[in-house]
Design a protein around this motif. Sequence first.
Motif, PDB file in Angstrom:
ATOM      1  N   ASN A  63       5.848  27.792   8.559  1.00  0.00           N
ATOM      2  CA  ASN A  63       7.122  28.129   9.199  1.00  0.00           C
ATOM      3  C   ASN A  63       6.980  28.047  10.717  1.00  0.00           C
ATOM      4  O   ASN A  63       5.928  27.713  11.253  1.00  0.00           O
ATOM      5  CB  ASN A  63       7.604  29.514   8.751  1.00  0.00           C
ATOM      6  N   HIS A 100      14.925  26.777   8.647  1.00  0.00           N
ATOM      7  CA  HIS A 100      14.926  28.107   8.038  1.00  0.00           C
ATOM      8  C   HIS A 100      13.510  28.679   7.968  1.00  0.00           C
ATOM      9  O   HIS A 100      12.553  27.942   7.759  1.00  0.00           O
ATOM     10  CB  HIS A 100      15.488  28.032   6.611  1.00  0.00           C
ATOM     11  N   ASN A 101      13.406  30.016   8.107  1.00  0.00           N
ATOM     12  CA  ASN A 101      12.113  30.698   8.037  1.00  0.00           C
ATOM     13  C   ASN A 101      12.225  31.924   7.154  1.00  0.00           C
ATOM     14  O   ASN A 101      13.100  32.766   7.367  1.00  0.00           O
ATOM     15  CB  ASN A 101      11.664  31.115   9.436  1.00  0.00           C
ATOM     16  N   GLN A 107      14.634  29.943   3.592  1.00  0.00           N
ATOM     17  CA  GLN A 107      13.542  28.991   3.383  1.00  0.00           C
ATOM     18  C   GLN A 107      13.112  29.068   1.927  1.00  0.00           C
ATOM     19  O   GLN A 107      12.898  30.159   1.395  1.00  0.00           O
ATOM     20  CB  GLN A 107      12.353  29.323   4.291  1.00  0.00           C
ATOM     21  N   TYR A 112       6.993  23.924   7.023  1.00  0.00           N
ATOM     22  CA  TYR A 112       8.017  23.804   8.067  1.00  0.00           C
ATOM     23  C   TYR A 112       8.778  22.494   7.930  1.00  0.00           C
ATOM     24  O   TYR A 112       8.188  21.434   7.716  1.00  0.00           O
ATOM     25  CB  TYR A 112       7.337  23.879   9.439  1.00  0.00           C
TER      26      TYR A 112
END
Length: 159
Positions: A63, A100-101, A107, A112
């Motif tokens: 991420n 998104h994380n 996510q 990533y």
Amino acid sequence: MYNHAPEGYDCPFCRLAAGGEDHLTAQHDIVLRRERAFAFVASRWWPNNQGHVLVVPTEHHENLYDLPAAAGHAVHDVVREVAVAIRSTYGCEGVSTRQHNEPAGYQDAWHYHVHVFPRYADDNLYNTRHLAEPATAAEREPYVRRLTEHFDSIRKASG
């Protein structure tokens, strides 16, 4: 740091970076490859934004929190190239990017990545969910072809 990949996670983006494939994405979906990042037409589509592209670093970073600056810069450079290519070849009216994380941040792939979406007036991107079924290779192919031809023409022009 804030990682959520399960133990033994088989990363589909790492597999693709290494030359592999799976039931959702194949090597022929890759439209641009650089040393530290690459881009491919995604199999997950939104109703009015088909042909969207994912840009990922070639090395595994889950991420944004884990992403080294050099990898982030490489991804951003490819995002920009892809955005210009989408705008030039899809007949769209604009481009949006999303990243998104963590699960609360939407996510669901633990590598990533940045989404690059073609945008159209009243496309309702942010008020819709992705389609239930993934796009087939045949559905992705026209978008792959447009982007590949765009990047090929740039390579030829630059000698």
